[in-house]
Design an enzyme around this catalytic site. Structure first.
Site, mmCIF file in Angstrom:
data_model
loop_
_atom_site.group_PDB
_atom_site.id
_atom_site.type_symbol
_atom_site.label_atom_id
_atom_site.label_comp_id
_atom_site.label_asym_id
_atom_site.label_seq_id
_atom_site.Cartn_x
_atom_site.Cartn_y
_atom_site.Cartn_z
ATOM 1 N N HIS A 84 47.080 35.801 44.859
ATOM 2 C CA HIS A 84 46.446 37.001 44.300
ATOM 3 C C HIS A 84 47.407 37.807 43.433
ATOM 4 O O HIS A 84 46.972 38.633 42.637
ATOM 5 C CB HIS A 84 45.740 37.844 45.383
ATOM 6 C CG HIS A 84 46.610 38.752 46.201
ATOM 7 N ND1 HIS A 84 47.074 38.413 47.459
ATOM 8 C CD2 HIS A 84 47.095 39.990 45.960
ATOM 9 C CE1 HIS A 84 47.790 39.413 47.950
ATOM 10 N NE2 HIS A 84 47.824 40.381 47.058
ATOM 11 N N ASP A 205 47.348 31.676 50.350
ATOM 12 C CA ASP A 205 47.546 32.676 49.293
ATOM 13 C C ASP A 205 48.947 32.570 48.676
ATOM 14 O O ASP A 205 49.800 33.426 48.893
ATOM 15 C CB ASP A 205 47.306 34.076 49.874
ATOM 16 C CG ASP A 205 47.072 35.118 48.782
ATOM 17 O OD1 ASP A 205 47.384 34.833 47.609
ATOM 18 O OD2 ASP A 205 46.586 36.218 49.110
ATOM 19 N N SER A 621 52.899 42.282 49.141
ATOM 20 C CA SER A 621 52.286 40.994 48.881
ATOM 21 C C SER A 621 53.278 40.087 48.186
ATOM 22 O O SER A 621 53.923 40.503 47.230
ATOM 23 C CB SER A 621 51.050 41.157 47.999
ATOM 24 O OG SER A 621 49.949 41.465 48.794
HETATM 25 N N1 ARG Z 1 44.058 42.736 50.973
HETATM 26 C C1 ARG Z 1 45.150 42.169 50.210
HETATM 27 C C2 ARG Z 1 45.794 43.253 49.345
HETATM 28 O O1 ARG Z 1 45.620 44.401 49.599
HETATM 29 C C3 ARG Z 1 44.704 41.008 49.415
HETATM 30 C C4 ARG Z 1 43.817 41.296 48.239
HETATM 31 C C5 ARG Z 1 43.432 40.112 47.406
HETATM 32 N N2 ARG Z 1 42.458 39.252 48.063
HETATM 33 C C6 ARG Z 1 41.109 39.427 47.992
HETATM 34 N N3 ARG Z 1 40.337 38.591 48.636
HETATM 35 N N4 ARG Z 1 40.554 40.398 47.301
HETATM 36 O O2 ARG Z 1 46.146 43.174 48.217
HETATM 37 N N1 GLU Z 2 47.554 42.578 49.853
HETATM 38 C C1 GLU Z 2 48.470 43.673 49.740
HETATM 39 C C2 GLU Z 2 49.273 43.616 48.443
HETATM 40 O O1 GLU Z 2 48.780 43.144 47.458
HETATM 41 C C3 GLU Z 2 49.342 43.697 50.936
HETATM 42 C C4 GLU Z 2 48.510 44.109 52.041
HETATM 43 C C5 GLU Z 2 48.881 45.463 52.575
HETATM 44 O O2 GLU Z 2 48.426 46.495 52.048
HETATM 45 O O3 GLU Z 2 49.648 45.419 53.533
HETATM 46 O O4 GLU Z 2 50.369 44.121 48.355
#
Ligand code: ARG
Ligand code: GLU
Length: 685
Positions: A84, A205, A621
């Site tokens: 991502h 990921d 991330s």
């Molecule tokens: N929750 C993670 C973050 O805050 C991953 C986001 C990307 N993945 C998704 N399925 N939208 O960035």
């Molecule tokens: N998916 C988040 C990012 O893009 C990390 C998840 C979180 O907030 O801990 O940095």
């Protein structure tokens, strides 16, 4: 009496010194934590984590693009981050003929690696406490200027503890970065929005890049003569696997936490801001989802927009739930009462909390206005386009430069635009804006324009029936008199007003922040037992903890490791988020795991993701997850949604970060990508 005891109890848990595993520590000061780290299973020294004299782990960690972390895994610039995080680059390189998002991409040689124009990675050269220099009157701009002594150097001075300390960060930015490999989205984004922020998780990921440099190993513009960058340090990769209780450390760039804010700020977030944002986003998501369900083309067109709206939407729900469950507001109030009792005899701190509270009362409304504007009108796509075109017109002063700008901006916009969806969203969002906005903040011209058309609904229909801005053959001369452009112009003064309060968070507004500096200083004088760490601000941090499951609900324990068996259980060709590549089904059918198989419980399987107790945030991330010996065991990519209040209060019993197991990464490179030659340049342990 009973009340007194409850209060005491609340205070005691809040004041417990250094909640197990809470904290994101500055690498240059990690010496202060090293004893605790060693006690928990870390085998190396503080110098191994950060050193100015010799190569250390920090040389293997990079800021990837504008908001992620990445890590070197070979002496030849091979870099891992999340899928991502690489998503935008992969999308940018894709076309109808080569859809790397859907099909994945694997360079089979260096020549096949794809340059990503605009993508950069930044390495931390050094960090330095410059508090004294600043207190002695040296100017930040001079300190920054003096630090930029090398090719591609960038420097910034960042406040810690609300300006009680200042650190200089010197980065070197490399600008020739190439895509080496990416799994198909059905692996890299497996589970999609459905599983986002959720455990059990089965997402691969990750994506792979390589950093290139000039002949002297320094940053250079793209050239086919560039050589792979040779980092001072890269991570060895452990193939031994993880189990519950193992030490884990995360080295990366968390973006934004507010652990020390007062009860006022927490209450605003939990009771005003998050609920408003969640409600408005629910409406937008419902409109988009309904259209997506009816039309496959729209589903694809709006997939990425839906994902980004839903990501924060889900996170905020977890945050509200967590803050309420932990009673963070009440706990902070009790803490503040104790503080006030102590401060009563200290002239410099005596009125601090009252002053702060008064400033909040004043600052809160402007902050809310900004948030509401962004979440409501900011969600109307045609209006955003009109605003961009109108404001660029002033800046570019018409002419061919401007008409070219309009052409490219417009065609990019139209690629993924549905006027039917946008119209519905505009109906909902304009109504919400008018309903929730304090009356005196609503521009009189807007009220007049709406009245002239006989009401909100009629006004929105008039906009969409008459605007030319979203027609395929729009050109820059048609902007004059366009109703959408007129609305953008009406809102311009309000937008400018709002831009003035564009702060990172609620404690970062200057009026309020001035009080946080003495408050933070006072807290550290008063609460001697508490282990203070500076709030995240996208500077390099170390977090450490252990692989651990947690009690999800009464009697329901969540194991910390998932496997390929779980992927197969979710697999469904009819559900977009769970439709895995046939090659993975085939491998599973043959149990053809090769060296990536391991004994998990009582069966042979492949580990996919794991949970740990590390304190992380957005920006982490892509961060390397490291074992006690300093070897890479995974890549961080998420938290569980019920952990997300850790940006304001970390709860060790429930807060968990989610990582992809490095063995699954290797398995996918090898078995799905057929790119096992990449493993040859890694140091597998
Ligand atoms: N929750 C993670 C973050 O805050 C991953 C986001 C990307 N993945 C998704 N399925 N939208 O960035
Ligand atoms: N998916 C988040 C990012 O893009 C990390 C998840 C979180 O907030 O801990 O940095």
């Amino acid at each position: 009496m009973k009340k007194f005891f409850t209060l005491l109890l609340l205070c005691v848990c809040f004041l417990t010194p250094s909640h197990a595993d809470e904290g994101m520590w500055l690498p240059s000061l990690i010496g202060e934590r090293i004893k605790d780290m060693k006690r928990k299973g870390f085998k190396l020294s503080a110098e191994d984590i950060y050193s100015i004299n010799k190569a250390s782990m920090k040389d293997a960690v990079v800021q990837f693009g504008g908001g992620c972390t990445g890590e070197f895994v070979s002496g030849e610039g091979l870099l891992l981050t999340n899928h991502h995080c690489g998503y935008g680059s992969i999308q940018q390189l894709s076309s109808v003929e080569h859809d790397y998002l859907t099909d994945g991409f694997w360079a089979m040689s260096r020549e096949q690696e794809l340059p990503v124009p605009g993508l950069t990675v930044s390495l931390l050269v050094r960090m330095e406490d410059v508090t004294e220099r600043i207190n002695n009157g040296e100017k930040v701009s001079d300190i920054v200027k003096a630090a930029k002594t090398g090719e591609g150097y960038r420097a910034s001075v960042e406040p810690m503890y609300y300006g009680n300390q200042y650190f200089l960060f010197v980065y070197q930015t490399y600008r020739d970065v190439r895509l080496v490999g990416a799994p198909p989205s059905s692996i890299g984004k497996f589970g999609g929005d459905t599983d986002n922020w959720i455990w059990p998780r089965h997402t691969g990921d990750f994506s792979i890049f390589r950093v290139y440099a000039g002949a002297d190993n320094q940053p250079a513009d793209y050239s086919k003569d560039n050589k792979p960058y040779q980092p001072k340090r890269h991570f060895a990769v452990s193939t031994k696997g993880v189990k519950e209780g193992d030490f884990t450390m995360i080295y990366g760039f968390p973006g934004n936490t507010q652990e020390y804010v007062t009860s006022d700020a927490v209450e605003y977030v939990a009771e005003v801001s998050d609920p408003m944002k969640i409600e408005l986003r629910t409406q937008r998501l419902d409109i988009i989802s309904a259209a997506q369900a009816e039309d496959v083309a729209v589903r694809i067109q709006y997939a990425s927009k839906h994902a980004s709206i839903a990501n924060a939407w889900k996170k905020w729900q977890g945050e509200v739930m967590g803050l309420r469950r932990l009673k963070t507001v009440e706990k902070k109030q009790a803490y503040e009462r104790e503080f006030a009792a102590w401060a009563a005899s200290k002239p410099e701190y005596k009125t601090l909390l009252q002053d702060m509270s008064a400033s909040y009362d004043k600052a809160k409304e402007a902050y809310y206005v900004r948030e509401l504007f962004t979440e409501s009108l900011g969600g109307i796509e045609a209006l955003s386009l009109a605003n961009t075109l109108v404001s660029m017109k002033d800046r570019l002063k018409g002419g061919t430069l401007y008409s070219d700008y309009v052409k490219t901006t417009h065609s990019r916009f139209m690629k993924n635009y549905s006027a039917a969806i946008d119209r519905k969203i505009a109906h909902a969002m304009l109504a919400e804006f008018l309903k929730r906005m304090p009356a005196e903040k609503i521009p009189a011209e807007l009220t007049a324009a709406i009245e002239a058309k006989g009401g909100v609904a009629a006004y929105v229909d008039y906009l969409y029936d008459n605007t030319k801005i979203t027609s395929d053959n729009f050109d820059s001369t048609a902007l004059e008199g366009d109703p959408m452009a007129e609305l953008a112009t009406i809102l311009m003064p309000m937008r400018r007003e709002i831009a003035k309060v564009a702060y990172r968070n609620l404690s970062n507004i200057p009026d309020v922040e001035q009080w946080y500096r003495p408050y933070m200083r006072a807290l550290r004088e008063w609460d001697k037992e508490r282990a203070f760490y500076p709030d995240a601000n996208f500077t390099l941090r170390v977090a450490y903890g252990k692989v651990a499951g947690y009690e999800y609900a009464d009697g329901e324990y969540h194991n910390p490791v998932t496997t390929i068996d779980g992927i197969i259980a979710k697999d469904d060709p009819n559900i977009y988020d769970y439709n895995i590549p046939q090659s993975l089904r085939d491998i599973y059918a043959r149990k053809d795991y090769g060296r990536w198989a391991s004994k998990i419980g009582d069966r042979e399987s492949v580990a996919v993701c794991f949970l740990a107790t590390n304190h992380t945030s957005g920006g982490n991330s892509g961060s390397p997850v490291i074992n006690g010996k300093g070897e890479l065991i995974g890549i961080n990519f998420d938290r569980t949604w019920r952990s997300t209040m850790s940006d304001m209060e970390f709860d060790p019993t429930i807060c968990r970060n989610i990582s992809v197991d490095i063995r699954y990464v290797l398995f996918v490179i090898d078995r799905i990508g057929g790119a096992s030659y990449l493993l040859d340049e890694m140091e597998l342990k």
